[in-house]
Design an enzyme around this catalytic site. Structure first.
Site, PDB file in Angstrom:
ATOM      1  N   GLU A  22       0.814  -1.217   0.000  1.00 52.19           N
ATOM      2  CA  GLU A  22       0.000   0.000   0.000  1.00 52.19           C
ATOM      3  C   GLU A  22       0.849   1.270   0.000  1.00 52.19           C
ATOM      4  O   GLU A  22       0.366   2.354   0.339  1.00 52.19           O
ATOM      5  CB  GLU A  22      -0.925  -0.009   1.216  1.00 52.19           C
ATOM      6  N   SER A 154      -6.580  -2.290   1.587  1.00 54.85           N
ATOM      7  CA  SER A 154      -6.890  -1.609   0.327  1.00 54.85           C
ATOM      8  C   SER A 154      -7.414  -2.542  -0.754  1.00 54.85           C
ATOM      9  O   SER A 154      -7.210  -2.312  -1.940  1.00 54.85           O
ATOM     10  CB  SER A 154      -5.658  -0.853  -0.198  1.00 54.85           C
ATOM     11  N   TYR A 224      -9.316   4.358  -5.045  1.00 54.79           N
ATOM     12  CA  TYR A 224      -8.332   5.439  -5.019  1.00 54.79           C
ATOM     13  C   TYR A 224      -8.173   6.233  -6.313  1.00 54.79           C
ATOM     14  O   TYR A 224      -7.710   7.360  -6.277  1.00 54.79           O
ATOM     15  CB  TYR A 224      -6.958   4.868  -4.624  1.00 54.79           C
ATOM     16  N   ARG A 263     -10.968   2.993  11.951  1.00 54.86           N
ATOM     17  CA  ARG A 263     -12.136   2.974  11.059  1.00 54.86           C
ATOM     18  C   ARG A 263     -12.544   1.537  10.784  1.00 54.86           C
ATOM     19  O   ARG A 263     -11.710   0.724  10.360  1.00 54.86           O
ATOM     20  CB  ARG A 263     -11.801   3.667   9.735  1.00 54.86           C
ATOM     21  N   ASP A 265     -14.875  -1.240   8.730  1.00 57.12           N
ATOM     22  CA  ASP A 265     -15.659  -1.483   7.527  1.00 57.12           C
ATOM     23  C   ASP A 265     -16.766  -2.471   7.886  1.00 57.12           C
ATOM     24  O   ASP A 265     -16.514  -3.491   8.541  1.00 57.12           O
ATOM     25  CB  ASP A 265     -14.777  -2.039   6.413  1.00 57.12           C
ATOM     26  N   GLU A 279     -13.597  -5.492   9.143  1.00 54.98           N
ATOM     27  CA  GLU A 279     -12.219  -5.282   9.619  1.00 54.98           C
ATOM     28  C   GLU A 279     -12.108  -3.937  10.310  1.00 54.98           C
ATOM     29  O   GLU A 279     -12.976  -3.077  10.173  1.00 54.98           O
ATOM     30  CB  GLU A 279     -11.227  -5.357   8.460  1.00 54.98           C
ATOM     31  N   ASN A 281      -9.397  -0.755  10.647  1.00 55.68           N
ATOM     32  CA  ASN A 281      -8.180  -0.104  10.153  1.00 55.68           C
ATOM     33  C   ASN A 281      -7.632   0.797  11.255  1.00 55.68           C
ATOM     34  O   ASN A 281      -8.329   1.708  11.703  1.00 55.68           O
ATOM     35  CB  ASN A 281      -8.501   0.749   8.918  1.00 55.68           C
ATOM     36  N   GLY A 285      -6.713   5.637   5.791  1.00 53.48           N
ATOM     37  CA  GLY A 285      -6.255   6.517   4.719  1.00 53.48           C
ATOM     38  C   GLY A 285      -6.591   7.972   4.996  1.00 53.48           C
ATOM     39  O   GLY A 285      -7.607   8.283   5.617  1.00 53.48           O
TER      40      GLY A 285
END
Length: 323
Positions: A22, A154, A224, A263, A265, A279, A281, A285
């Site tokens: 990443e 990602s 992205y 964060r 998901d 998951e 994070n 990002g």
């Protein structure tokens, strides 16, 4: 810590780049953070651990680090451990929470133990990937299903498998990134994400972001590098659903021992509107497309102020999470 005087932070290293898959995204995140902190008068400097030894942080007198690294050697507890040894406070979760959250299988085990909803899964360890073992997975999880490396982010190496014939290739792709392979029940429905700011009793969930991807293809490219994905924040979800997603996200954050920011998901199953955690994070990002800044904006927090808040939360495990 007050956000009024940027000089209180001392010399700040923004760690970005790194050596993970990443890297490209981390460069985008880090440059955004660097510019934001400098615009608010912070003495911030770029630092790429792929190009420089972390020992230089102490040698050059850095007082704290903003971690904008994603993936391995940035989000998995390794950099956090090095900074603990150097005695330099850093943003985000500590060594253990970072390490556990980076491993989706370990994360799911902990969430399941605490009764938090997460899709059913099968872990194919490196020595459990014979044709017969791979072919048997859909019998357990049903079709379609998701195959992914448990320690990448990602959407790298992820395949949505529609039939038995796709399983071998999906596992082979995932295995390029990780010796173990995670096969996960596919939750048909809406994808959302929910950010958390703060630590301990001060941690709170931000507004939920609802993600509408073309044909449901929320992959690396769409995440992205295109504008095809539509993000809704406010989410437009019923208030009770929004609150339930925030509740389980906060519980998931605390259960893993996260701090600073993070964060989750989440998928909302269309058939009964039940949310499932995918998951966590721990170094989200911070690009122009990123979801934590979007959620913060909806809560009235500008990008620059978000960066300052995260920086102000920098701490060490050894300090008991307090700074």
């Amino acid at each position: 810590m007050s956000l009024q005087d940027p000089k209180q932070f001392g010399k700040v290293a923004v760690l970005f780049g790194g050596s993970s898959a990443e890297r490209e995204i981390s460069l985008l995140s880090g440059n955004g953070v660097l510019e934001a902190l400098r615009s608010r008068g912070v003495d911030a400097h770029a630092f790429d651990p792929a190009e420089r030894d972390l020992v230089e942080l102490r040698r050059e007198g850095f007082a704290r680090c903003f971690i904008a690294l994603h993936g391995r050697h940035g989000e998995d507890g390794t950099v956090q451990g090095a900074l603990e040894l150097l005695g330099i406070p850093y943003t985000g979760s500590g060594v253990m929470a970072s390490s556990v959250a980076m491993d989706k299988v370990m994360t799911k085990r902990i969430w399941q133990a605490d009764g938090l909803p997460t899709p059913k899964y099968v872990r194919l360890a490196f020595d459990q990937q014979s044709r017969e073992q791979i072919r048997a997975v859909p019998d357990v999880l049903g079709l379609p299903l998701i195959v992914k490396p448990p320690r990448e982010g990602s959407s790298i190496g992820v395949t949505k498998v529609e039939g038995y014939s796709q399983m071998q290739d999906a596992v082979a792709l995932s295995a390029k990134y990780d010796a173990d392979v995670l096969c996960e029940e596919f939750i048909e429905g809406e994808e959302v994400t929910c950010a958390v700011l703060g630590s301990g009793l001060d941690a709170h969930a931000l507004p939920v972001v609802r993600i509408a991807a073309p044909e449901g293809a929320y992959d690396y490219q769409n995440k992205y590098f295109t504008d095809d994905v539509k993000y809704h924040c406010p989410s437009g979800l019923p208030e009770a659903e929004e609150h339930e997603i925030q509740r389980i996200t906060l519980a998931a954050y605390h259960t893993l021992g996260c701090r600073g920011w993070g964060r989750a998901d989440v998928m909302i199953r269309a058939s009964d509107r039940k949310p499932f955690l995918l998951e966590m994070n721990t170094s989200p990002g911070m690009t122009s497309h990123s979801l934590v800044p979007m959620s913060a904006r909806a809560a009235g927090i500008a990008y620059e102020d978000l960066c300052l808040r995260v920086l102000a939360s920098a701490s060490l495990d050894a300090a008991g999470g307090a700074q």
